[in-house]
Design a protein around this motif. Structure first.
Motif, PDB file in Angstrom:
ATOM      1  N   TRP A 538       2.065 -17.268  -2.719  1.00  0.00           N
ATOM      2  CA  TRP A 538       1.364 -16.264  -1.928  1.00  0.00           C
ATOM      3  C   TRP A 538      -0.114 -16.271  -2.247  1.00  0.00           C
ATOM      4  N   PHE A 539      -0.846 -15.589  -1.443  1.00  0.00           N
ATOM      5  CA  PHE A 539      -2.305 -15.543  -1.570  1.00  0.00           C
ATOM      6  C   PHE A 539      -2.640 -14.584  -2.723  1.00  0.00           C
ATOM      7  N   ASP A 540      -2.543 -15.134  -3.935  1.00  0.00           N
ATOM      8  CA  ASP A 540      -2.657 -14.322  -5.157  1.00  0.00           C
ATOM      9  C   ASP A 540      -4.127 -14.194  -5.534  1.00  0.00           C
ATOM     10  N   ILE A 541      -4.727 -13.085  -5.101  1.00  0.00           N
ATOM     11  CA  ILE A 541      -6.136 -12.805  -5.411  1.00  0.00           C
ATOM     12  C   ILE A 541      -6.177 -12.052  -6.740  1.00  0.00           C
ATOM     13  N   GLN A 542      -6.640 -12.741  -7.795  1.00  0.00           N
ATOM     14  CA  GLN A 542      -6.672 -12.141  -9.129  1.00  0.00           C
ATOM     15  C   GLN A 542      -7.702 -11.018  -9.192  1.00  0.00           C
ATOM     16  N   GLY A 543      -7.276  -9.899  -9.848  1.00  0.00           N
ATOM     17  CA  GLY A 543      -8.185  -8.770  -9.996  1.00  0.00           C
ATOM     18  C   GLY A 543      -8.311  -7.922  -8.756  1.00  0.00           C
ATOM     19  N   LEU A 544      -7.315  -7.981  -7.875  1.00  0.00           N
ATOM     20  CA  LEU A 544      -7.375  -7.207  -6.641  1.00  0.00           C
ATOM     21  C   LEU A 544      -6.289  -6.139  -6.613  1.00  0.00           C
ATOM     22  N   TYR A 545      -5.058  -6.575  -6.736  1.00  0.00           N
ATOM     23  CA  TYR A 545      -3.936  -5.657  -6.573  1.00  0.00           C
ATOM     24  C   TYR A 545      -3.835  -4.695  -7.765  1.00  0.00           C
ATOM     25  N   ASN A 546      -3.603  -3.413  -7.421  1.00  0.00           N
ATOM     26  CA  ASN A 546      -3.531  -2.309  -8.382  1.00  0.00           C
ATOM     27  C   ASN A 546      -4.862  -2.053  -9.110  1.00  0.00           C
ATOM     28  N   ILE A 547      -5.908  -2.686  -8.552  1.00  0.00           N
ATOM     29  CA  ILE A 547      -7.265  -2.440  -9.080  1.00  0.00           C
ATOM     30  C   ILE A 547      -8.111  -1.861  -7.950  1.00  0.00           C
ATOM     31  N   PHE A 548      -8.293  -2.674  -6.900  1.00  0.00           N
ATOM     32  CA  PHE A 548      -8.897  -2.164  -5.673  1.00  0.00           C
ATOM     33  C   PHE A 548      -7.754  -1.690  -4.798  1.00  0.00           C
ATOM     34  N   GLU A 549      -7.242  -0.547  -5.141  1.00  0.00           N
ATOM     35  CA  GLU A 549      -5.996  -0.108  -4.512  1.00  0.00           C
ATOM     36  C   GLU A 549      -6.160   0.269  -3.049  1.00  0.00           C
ATOM     37  N   GLU A 550      -7.389   0.487  -2.615  1.00  0.00           N
ATOM     38  CA  GLU A 550      -7.641   0.871  -1.218  1.00  0.00           C
ATOM     39  C   GLU A 550      -8.133  -0.313  -0.370  1.00  0.00           C
ATOM     40  N   ASN A 567      -2.629  -4.931   2.568  1.00  0.00           N
ATOM     41  CA  ASN A 567      -3.240  -3.915   1.684  1.00  0.00           C
ATOM     42  C   ASN A 567      -2.635  -4.056   0.290  1.00  0.00           C
ATOM     43  N   ASN A 568      -2.808  -3.030  -0.529  1.00  0.00           N
ATOM     44  CA  ASN A 568      -2.346  -3.121  -1.924  1.00  0.00           C
ATOM     45  C   ASN A 568      -0.836  -3.309  -2.019  1.00  0.00           C
ATOM     46  N   ASP A 569      -0.136  -2.820  -0.972  1.00  0.00           N
ATOM     47  CA  ASP A 569       1.320  -2.937  -1.008  1.00  0.00           C
ATOM     48  C   ASP A 569       1.845  -4.099  -0.159  1.00  0.00           C
ATOM     49  N   LEU A 570       0.920  -4.816   0.468  1.00  0.00           N
ATOM     50  CA  LEU A 570       1.358  -5.879   1.392  1.00  0.00           C
ATOM     51  C   LEU A 570       0.487  -7.117   1.203  1.00  0.00           C
ATOM     52  N   PRO A 571       0.841  -7.948   0.236  1.00  0.00           N
ATOM     53  CA  PRO A 571       0.080  -9.194   0.047  1.00  0.00           C
ATOM     54  C   PRO A 571       0.455 -10.216   1.126  1.00  0.00           C
ATOM     55  N   TRP A 572      -0.379 -11.240   1.277  1.00  0.00           N
ATOM     56  CA  TRP A 572      -0.126 -12.261   2.315  1.00  0.00           C
ATOM     57  C   TRP A 572       0.655 -13.415   1.724  1.00  0.00           C
ATOM     58  N   LYS A 573       1.813 -13.674   2.337  1.00  0.00           N
ATOM     59  CA  LYS A 573       2.689 -14.768   1.908  1.00  0.00           C
ATOM     60  C   LYS A 573       2.770 -15.875   2.957  1.00  0.00           C
ATOM     61  N   GLY A 574       1.742 -15.925   3.804  1.00  0.00           N
ATOM     62  CA  GLY A 574       1.689 -16.984   4.830  1.00  0.00           C
ATOM     63  C   GLY A 574       2.352 -16.580   6.136  1.00  0.00           C
ATOM     64  N   ASP A 575       2.731 -15.308   6.300  1.00  0.00           N
ATOM     65  CA  ASP A 575       3.400 -14.865   7.515  1.00  0.00           C
ATOM     66  C   ASP A 575       2.397 -14.224   8.471  1.00  0.00           C
ATOM     67  N   ILE A 576       2.904 -14.013   9.719  1.00  0.00           N
ATOM     68  CA  ILE A 576       2.072 -13.412  10.767  1.00  0.00           C
ATOM     69  C   ILE A 576       2.607 -12.015  11.051  1.00  0.00           C
ATOM     70  N   ASN A 577       1.722 -10.976  10.980  1.00  0.00           N
ATOM     71  CA  ASN A 577       2.170  -9.612  11.317  1.00  0.00           C
ATOM     72  C   ASN A 577       1.284  -8.965  12.370  1.00  0.00           C
ATOM     73  N   LYS A 578       0.417  -9.791  13.014  1.00  0.00           N
ATOM     74  CA  LYS A 578      -0.436  -9.263  14.063  1.00  0.00           C
ATOM     75  C   LYS A 578      -0.300 -10.152  15.308  1.00  0.00           C
ATOM     76  N   GLY A 579      -0.412  -9.481  16.431  1.00  0.00           N
ATOM     77  CA  GLY A 579      -0.294 -10.225  17.695  1.00  0.00           C
ATOM     78  C   GLY A 579       1.147 -10.317  18.153  1.00  0.00           C
ATOM     79  N   ILE A 580       1.317 -10.882  19.375  1.00  0.00           N
ATOM     80  CA  ILE A 580       2.641 -10.944  19.980  1.00  0.00           C
ATOM     81  C   ILE A 580       3.307 -12.277  19.689  1.00  0.00           C
ATOM     82  N   ILE A 581       2.513 -13.330  19.694  1.00  0.00           N
ATOM     83  CA  ILE A 581       3.051 -14.681  19.537  1.00  0.00           C
ATOM     84  C   ILE A 581       3.319 -14.930  18.051  1.00  0.00           C
TER      85      ILE A 581
END
Length: 614
Positions: A538-550, A567-581
């Motif tokens: 997954w898109f593991d951005i170090q120093g982001l999650y549970n730090i920049f919680e907003e 957001n803080n509770d939804l990291p990116w694992k390469g999936d699509i959650n926007k748009g119709i296609i």
């Protein structure tokens, strides 16, 4: 060794000096199996009242000292006196002695003006101990110039000179006595016809052997004008040597001589004049009478000293501070002290109260634990807590036989030597020295790792072993719950206060600082592989999650279409959650553009490219 009681007059402090018109006060006191004897002689060839033409003194005179073999000399005092301002250098058996103290008194004669008389004193204890029994010849007292230059002494017949020696001795067969020597120089005459001295703070347990003696000068047997010696208002006499109405008559009670011209060295038994239970004795000396013509007649009497021997069994509590220890970071003082019963004739009872005063304020009370024998002592200690109202620099006063208000419970030989004082300066309670905050990057939920030893560069210390770290000031003062690994410390709060204690030989100093958890820029990877192989999925951005919680993460494809919002509770694992296609599908291998909104005023949005492969 010897201490003394206070009379109704100002307490006499002994020093080598000349003293004018010194009142008779207590000079020395001895308590134990003691008694005294006295020797002396006149330097007048006959009574000066008989012949106005007589105006000379003898070059020397002698007296015999005959002590019993079992009498141990404790002290010996020599006195000499005469007309004028005095001769302070004399000889005894050819040995020169100088006056330790010279007293002077004046008499305003109505015919011859102001006339001065003197008396000298010196301690000759060592000389008498070494010389022992035998003949003591007194010489080299020279007042010839005085008598030659001022005819008033001879014309009013007050030309005199003489000497005396008091010997205090110890004998184990004697009862326990209190011997008081009072000395000074006072005139009793037609203007001052009586002298009263009140002896206080005694406890007469047995009146057997009680006696009083005195040394007076210039008494004339032929001037009989109501001269009397009274004890507790009872007139003393031992006729025919000393009749009741002519006490000052040129006699020596020790030898039975009536040829002690113009001097009186007398002693009286006073067993019937004091009573068991008496706690004071009044001594009164008088002269003066009114003749048939209504004129006051008086012999001029110069009183030099008085000595009393009383069976008075009492303790005498004294107290001394041995040492004290200050407790760092407290207002406690650990005082080690000793209560003595040295100058005493009885046991000091247990539970004798002790009061402790700081600058006059009662701060603690204690008491003796055991009965203290004669010549004994008891070592004690106490921890005093000094109130905040008392300054750091104060006078500690300790009073034995004091219930806390200046009142004692024990009757003592000396009620005026129960106090000791000690100047004390407390170690000030240390104040914290602030240091700059120590910062570290937030690892998650305001938690970070700190190396607390980084602050050591800003403090003063000698040995690293003297340094310790604490999370609270309470633990620091108690030296409890020390931080054991200060190089790798995880904070418990944000911010969190930390304390450093630096011990020294006397006390310690301490410092305080805050731990600040700060948000550091996140580290964004350039590639990840969401193939579910458990590595870089997954898109593991170090120093982001549970730090920049907003934060808000936006992912765009290469055509600029928003395909993912996280957001803080939804990291990116390469999936699509926007748009119709392709909603819910994984993105193909490609490079994607991200916009990271940290929602922190200290940071701007972060943008960049990330490559996904499988």
């Amino acid at each position: 060794m010897f201490q003394f009681n206070k009379l109704i007059l100002i307490l006499y402090c002994f020093f080598s000096a000349t003293i004018f018109s010194q009142e008779i006060t207590l000079f020395q006191q001895f308590n134990g199996r003691y008694d005294y004897t006295a020797i002396g002689n006149t330097l007048n060839p006959f009574e000066n009242n008989l012949d106005r033409s007589f105006c000379e003194i003898l070059p020397e005179s002698e007296a015999e000292l005959a002590l019993n073999p079992n009498w141990n000399i404790v002290a010996a005092y020599l006195y000499w006196a005469g007309s004028g301002t005095g001769d302070t250098e004399i000889s005894v058996n050819g040995n020169s002695f100088s006056a330790d103290t010279t007293y002077l008194v004046d008499y305003a004669d109505p015919n011859y003006g102001l006339l001065t008389y003197f008396a000298c004193y010196t301690d000759i204890t060592n000389y008498v101990i070494n010389s022992g029994n035998g003949t003591y010849t007194f010489s080299e007292l020279d007042i010839s110039q005085t008598l030659t230059t001022n005819s008033g002494y001879c014309n009013n017949r007050t030309n005199f000179a003489g000497w005396s020696m008091y010997i205090i001795y110890e004998n184990t067969n004697l009862p326990i006595n209190q011997i008081n020597i009072f000395q000074g120089l006072e005139i009793i005459n037609r203007n001052v016809q009586d002298k009263t001295i009140l002896l206080e703070n005694i406890n007469v347990l047995d009146n057997i052997g009680a006696k009083i003696g005195f040394l007076a000068w210039e008494g004339d047997v032929n001037l009989n004008y109501g001269e009397s010696l009274l004890i507790n208002n009872n007139i003393l006499s031992n006729p025919p040597l000393n009749p009741a109405n002519n006490a000052f008559n040129g006699t020596n009670s020790f030898t039975g001589s009536d040829k002690f011209y113009n001097g009186d060295l007398d002693v009286y038994n006073i067993e019937n004049n004091i009573a068991i239970g008496d706690n004071s004795v009044e001594i009164k000396l008088t002269t003066g009478a009114v003749d048939e013509f209504g004129v006051i007649r008086a012999d001029l009497i110069i009183l030099n000293n008085i000595i009393t021997v009383l069976n008075s069994q009492l303790p005498d509590a004294t107290i001394v501070v041995d040492n004290y220890e200050l407790e760092c970071a407290t207002r406690n003082v650990n005082v080690n002290f000793t209560v003595y019963n040295i100058n005493s004739t009885d046991i000091l009872p247990n539970a004798t109260p002790i009061a402790f005063y700081a600058d006059g304020f009662l701060v603690a009370q204690s008491a003796t634990q055991n009965s203290i024998p004669i010549d004994g002592f008891e070592a004690l200690s106490i921890i005093l807590n000094i109130p905040d109202s008392i300054p750091d620099n104060f006078t500690l006063k300790i009073i034995v036989d004091d219930i806390g208000n200046g009142t004692g419970l024990v009757t003592e030989l000396n009620e005026f030597n129960n106090i000791t004082s000690q100047q004390i300066t407390l170690i000030p309670i240390p104040e914290a020295t602030p240091l700059k905050p120590l910062e570290s990057c937030d690892l998650s939920f305001d938690s970070a790792i700190f190396n607390l030893t980084e602050q050591l560069q800003y403090i003063e210390y000698v040995n690293i072993e003297d340094i310790s770290f604490y999370e609270s000031i309470v633990d620091l003062f108690a030296e409890e719950n020390e931080i054991l690994n200060p190089e790798y410390f995880e904070n418990r709060a944000a911010p969190q206060e930390i304390f450093i204690r630096v011990n020294s030989e006397i006390c310690f100093s301490f410092y305080n600082f805050n731990l600040i958890v700060k948000n550091c820029p996140p580290h964004i990877p350039q590639v990840f592989t969401p193939n579910q192989d458990g590595f870089n999925d997954w898109f593991d951005i170090q120093g982001l999650y549970n730090i920049f919680e907003e934060h808000q993460l936006l992912i765009y494809n290469r055509w600029g279409t928003l395909i993912f919002e996280g957001n803080n509770d939804l990291p990116w694992k390469g999936d699509i959650n926007k748009g119709i296609i392709n909603h819910g599908n994984r993105v193909p291998v490609a490079t994607y553009f991200y916009v990271l909104h940290l929602n922190d005023n200290n940071f701007k949005p972060v943008t960049g490219w990330v490559f996904i492969t499988y």
